[in-house]
Design an enzyme around this catalytic site. Structure first.
Site, mmCIF file in Angstrom:
data_model
loop_
_atom_site.group_PDB
_atom_site.id
_atom_site.type_symbol
_atom_site.label_atom_id
_atom_site.label_comp_id
_atom_site.label_asym_id
_atom_site.label_seq_id
_atom_site.Cartn_x
_atom_site.Cartn_y
_atom_site.Cartn_z
ATOM 1 N N GLN A 73 -11.711 7.049 -3.920
ATOM 2 C CA GLN A 73 -12.247 7.435 -2.619
ATOM 3 C C GLN A 73 -13.657 8.007 -2.817
ATOM 4 O OE1 GLN A 73 -11.215 6.811 0.345
ATOM 5 N NE2 GLN A 73 -9.104 6.111 0.005
ATOM 6 N N ASP A 109 -2.915 8.377 -1.230
ATOM 7 C CA ASP A 109 -4.276 8.899 -1.179
ATOM 8 C C ASP A 109 -4.609 9.377 0.223
ATOM 9 O OD1 ASP A 109 -4.264 6.247 -0.131
ATOM 10 O OD2 ASP A 109 -6.429 6.186 -0.310
ATOM 11 N N HIS A 152 -4.267 -22.317 10.703
ATOM 12 C CA HIS A 152 -5.614 -22.792 10.384
ATOM 13 C C HIS A 152 -6.473 -21.691 9.766
ATOM 14 C CE1 HIS A 152 -9.593 -24.618 10.757
ATOM 15 N NE2 HIS A 152 -9.962 -23.443 11.230
ATOM 16 N N CYS A 171 -5.657 -29.263 11.638
ATOM 17 C CA CYS A 171 -6.817 -30.124 11.871
ATOM 18 C C CYS A 171 -6.500 -31.603 11.646
ATOM 19 C CB CYS A 171 -7.972 -29.676 10.980
ATOM 20 S SG CYS A 171 -8.640 -28.054 11.457
ATOM 21 N N CYS A 189 -12.077 -29.835 7.794
ATOM 22 C CA CYS A 189 -10.894 -29.120 7.316
ATOM 23 C C CYS A 189 -9.722 -30.087 7.149
ATOM 24 C CB CYS A 189 -10.523 -28.015 8.300
ATOM 25 S SG CYS A 189 -9.048 -27.071 7.837
ATOM 26 N N CYS A 235 -6.479 -29.018 6.778
ATOM 27 C CA CYS A 235 -5.205 -28.342 6.996
ATOM 28 C C CYS A 235 -4.322 -29.127 7.964
ATOM 29 C CB CYS A 235 -5.428 -26.916 7.506
ATOM 30 S SG CYS A 235 -5.792 -26.779 9.267
ATOM 31 N N GLY A 251 -11.496 3.440 1.590
ATOM 32 C CA GLY A 251 -12.490 4.142 2.383
ATOM 33 C C GLY A 251 -13.755 3.372 2.656
ATOM 34 N N ASP A 265 0.845 -1.181 0.000
ATOM 35 C CA ASP A 265 0.000 0.000 0.000
ATOM 36 C C ASP A 265 0.890 1.243 0.000
ATOM 37 O OD1 ASP A 265 0.984 0.208 2.555
ATOM 38 O OD2 ASP A 265 -0.853 -0.444 3.524
ATOM 39 N N SER A 266 0.290 2.414 -0.069
ATOM 40 C CA SER A 266 1.087 3.642 -0.189
ATOM 41 C C SER A 266 1.450 4.241 1.154
ATOM 42 C CB SER A 266 0.320 4.682 -0.999
ATOM 43 O OG SER A 266 -0.850 5.076 -0.299
ATOM 44 N N GLY A 267 0.829 3.775 2.226
ATOM 45 C CA GLY A 267 1.056 4.353 3.545
ATOM 46 C C GLY A 267 0.070 5.443 3.900
ATOM 47 N N GLY A 268 -0.804 5.806 2.957
ATOM 48 C CA GLY A 268 -1.746 6.889 3.211
ATOM 49 C C GLY A 268 -2.657 6.631 4.390
ATOM 50 N N PHE A 269 -3.244 5.437 4.444
ATOM 51 C CA PHE A 269 -4.191 5.132 5.526
ATOM 52 C C PHE A 269 -3.506 5.210 6.884
ATOM 53 C CE2 PHE A 269 -6.284 2.230 8.467
ATOM 54 C CZ PHE A 269 -7.595 2.681 8.395
ATOM 55 N N ASP A 313 -7.779 -7.890 1.014
ATOM 56 C CA ASP A 313 -6.780 -8.107 2.056
ATOM 57 C C ASP A 313 -7.391 -7.743 3.393
ATOM 58 O OD1 ASP A 313 -5.294 -5.500 3.412
ATOM 59 O OD2 ASP A 313 -6.333 -5.019 1.539
#
Length: 372
Positions: A191, A147, A337, A311, A306, A308, A218, A93-97, A268
């Site tokens: 946005q 942003d 898990h 499990c 499951c 995995c 946003g 990400d750009s770091g804006g948030f 994400d």
């Protein structure tokens, strides 16, 4: 291989689609969930384990890595891929948030954002050009424009000013990225808060600038779910069909379905790893709290259906013991898990689109959570 996106299958009843995103570090099948490795590590997981659970691409955080160890240090260590021994795609990400979440210790101007480091209090100034250069040094396959994520709730006038500034910053980021398009794909960010007219304006302005993919920022910031759905409906009408769409910071199972049926390709969220550290496990039977006494002598695996590693090898009783004893292994096994569950759920969504049974799969998958 340079950046390329292809839609391969479509749902006949919704806007859900399945495709392939080609990057310099390999292909990514979409829709896709990206585990979050904020500081160049997905908490409690090795890169090898991430591959075991099916991670195709991971996300790292520009802001935190610029603070420590520093983007120049990451570059000297060969970039993120080499530094963390991950040979699959990475998105930053750009770091804006993160900058704007500092709230009372930042000052936003048309040129950029002045803030104080949460590590040592030193003054820093982040511009669109600087945010882009940091991401060049990190070396991710997909990077984001700088942003402003307007707070929720916010007045129309403030969000309008914020969206207009984000569009101007996007133009500056694109100019700073010129000549590197084959090495890194720069995504624009839409946005506009909870206002349909601003969402549409921001989307059209960002598309007019021109990017190989578009992120939607946003949302999932505390708004009611109908507001998120309405915003996604606007995005689905305006954003190009043949380019990838990334819904930033969203990741509950029901949000996956909300997004996918409205044409979203990428997600994400820290939810699976953060929940794991508190003992909350996602399963096809619902959410389990491994600290509850009911699990103390339960010999069943966490997820009965499951497959995995956790499990196949450990019981609910053992996991509860690890959490109550505050053993590190508790977080490791729970994280393994949860990530497996989230990634398998997304793989099931992809298959359901390819088989044109997306809505039926949605009903099956969400029944465990009492949702329809």
């Amino acid at each position: 291989m340079s950046f390329e996106f292809t839609v391969q299958s479509k749902c006949s009843a919704t806007s859900a689609r399945a495709g392939v995103l080609n990057t310099p570090h390999g292909p990514v099948e979409t829709p896709v969930f990206m585990p979050v490795g904020t500081k160049a590590t997905v908490k409690a997981m090795t890169p090898e384990e991430l591959k075991q659970v099916g991670a195709q691409i991971i996300l790292s955080n520009t802001f935190h890595l610029a603070l420590r160890p520093g983007d120049e240090t990451v570059k000297a260590l060969g970039g993120l891929h080499k530094m963390m021994n991950w040979n699959r795609p990475i998105l930053t990400d750009s770091g804006g948030f993160q900058v704007f979440s500092l709230g009372d210790i930042n000052k936003i101007t048309n040129d950029g954002v002045r803030f104080r480091s949460p590590l040592d209090g030193s003054e820093m100034f982040l511009t669109p050009e600087k945010a882009t250069q940091i991401q060049h040094n990190l070396g991710a396959d997909i990077i984001m424009v700088f942003d402003e994520c307007a707070p929720y709730p916010a007045e129309h006038a403030y969000v309008k000013k914020s969206a207009e500034m984000t569009a101007r910053w996007a133009e500056r980021c694109k100019a700073a990225h010129a000549g590197r398009e084959d090495m890194q794909a720069l995504f624009g960010i839409v946005q506009g808060g909870m206002f349909d007219d601003l969402r549409e304006w921001s989307a059209r302005a960002t598309v007019d600038i021109g990017f190989p993919g578009y992120a939607i920022g946003g949302l999932s910031v505390g708004e009611p779910k109908p507001d998120m759905e309405r915003g996604l409906d606007v995005m689905n009408r305006v954003l190009p069909w043949d380019q990838p769409r990334y819904l930033m910071g969203v990741g509950t199972p029901d949000d996956f379905f909300r997004g996918v049926e409205r044409g979203i390709d990428m997600f994400d969220c820290v939810l699976p790893t953060r929940s794991a550290r508190t003992g909350r496990l996602y399963t096809t039977e619902g959410i389990l709290n491994m600290r509850n006494a009911v699990h103390a002598t339960d010999t069943r695996p966490p997820g009965e259906s499951c497959g995995c590693y956790v499990c196949r090898n450990y019981s609910r009783g053992y996991l509860r013991h690890l959490f109550m004893a505050e053993e590190i292994l508790a977080c490791r096994l729970a994280t393994f898990h949860n990530l497996h569950y989230f990634l398998e759920l997304m793989a099931g969504i992809r298959r359901s689109i390819q088989e044109d049974r997306f809505l039926a799969f949605k009903t099956e998958a969400l029944a465990a959570y009492g949702k329809n």
